[in-house]
Design an enzyme around this catalytic site. Sequence first.
Site, PDB file in Angstrom:
ATOM      1  N   GLU A  80       0.822  -1.208   0.000  1.00  0.00           N
ATOM      2  CA  GLU A  80       0.000   0.000   0.000  1.00  0.00           C
ATOM      3  C   GLU A  80       0.858   1.261   0.000  1.00  0.00           C
ATOM      4  O   GLU A  80       1.781   1.399   0.784  1.00  0.00           O
ATOM      5  CB  GLU A  80      -0.932   0.009   1.219  1.00  0.00           C
ATOM      6  N   ARG A  90     -18.225  -1.558   5.637  1.00  0.00           N
ATOM      7  CA  ARG A  90     -19.334  -2.246   4.959  1.00  0.00           C
ATOM      8  C   ARG A  90     -19.899  -3.364   5.822  1.00  0.00           C
ATOM      9  O   ARG A  90     -21.083  -3.697   5.717  1.00  0.00           O
ATOM     10  CB  ARG A  90     -18.829  -2.799   3.623  1.00  0.00           C
ATOM     11  N   CYS A 143      -8.106  -2.648   7.931  1.00  0.00           N
ATOM     12  CA  CYS A 143      -6.760  -2.588   7.344  1.00  0.00           C
ATOM     13  C   CYS A 143      -6.319  -1.141   7.144  1.00  0.00           C
ATOM     14  O   CYS A 143      -5.222  -0.751   7.551  1.00  0.00           O
ATOM     15  CB  CYS A 143      -6.726  -3.337   6.008  1.00  0.00           C
ATOM     16  N   HIS A 167      -1.234  -5.873   1.744  1.00  0.00           N
ATOM     17  CA  HIS A 167      -2.325  -6.843   1.729  1.00  0.00           C
ATOM     18  C   HIS A 167      -1.855  -8.156   1.104  1.00  0.00           C
ATOM     19  O   HIS A 167      -1.042  -8.142   0.180  1.00  0.00           O
ATOM     20  CB  HIS A 167      -3.504  -6.311   0.912  1.00  0.00           C
TER      21      HIS A 167
END
Length: 216
Positions: A80, A90, A143, A167
């Site tokens: 990242e 979500r 995350c 990830h």
Amino acid sequence: MTRVLITGFAPFGGERVNPSWQAASLVAAEPPAGLDVTAVELPCAFGTSLDALRDAVLAHAPDLVLCLGQAGGRAGVTVERVAVNVDDARIPDNEGRQPVDEPVVPDGPAAHFSTLPVKACVAALRAAGVPAAVSNTAGTFVCNHVAYGLGHLLATELPHVRGGFAHVPWAPEQVPDGTAPSLPPATVAHGLRALLATAASTPAGHDLHVTEGATH
């Protein structure tokens, strides 16, 4: 010896395992030469995860921190580039929290960039035979929460420590029918050893000057 803290998450969303913790454990059990690696499992929960991360950083005084998370559906290890100051869940975390449009750090900057050499790390993963790419979004779940929280901790309190987030794909046991990409945690760990060795040997502020951008 370069001291490294590597973290992974506990399983979440009904899964039995989390490949981020599986890979982190394997790296710590067999670290690259010249690196002293400690692995810590973080709870998959807003707030609590950052408390655990802060405690681990202060307890182990690392030179480098690499936090890992699961990204089901991604085909390789994605390093990242940036984390944003927003929690927008979500699904609930493991403690039932589901924040919507809340800052990770109130009054914090909009984003924190990784202080690891993200492009050199991706090149090291590929050289080790592990599919990899630079990612420009860590999502808005736990995350990203940890990636941003780590960046804020290092920027405001520990500027001599470098850190970032990556990830990892699902483990094969999470996709028994083979309908989605997966990588064995041992393969991921092999690549992460190369990543960490490269990060440790790359001077702060330096990275490969190569194209790893995206059009969308």
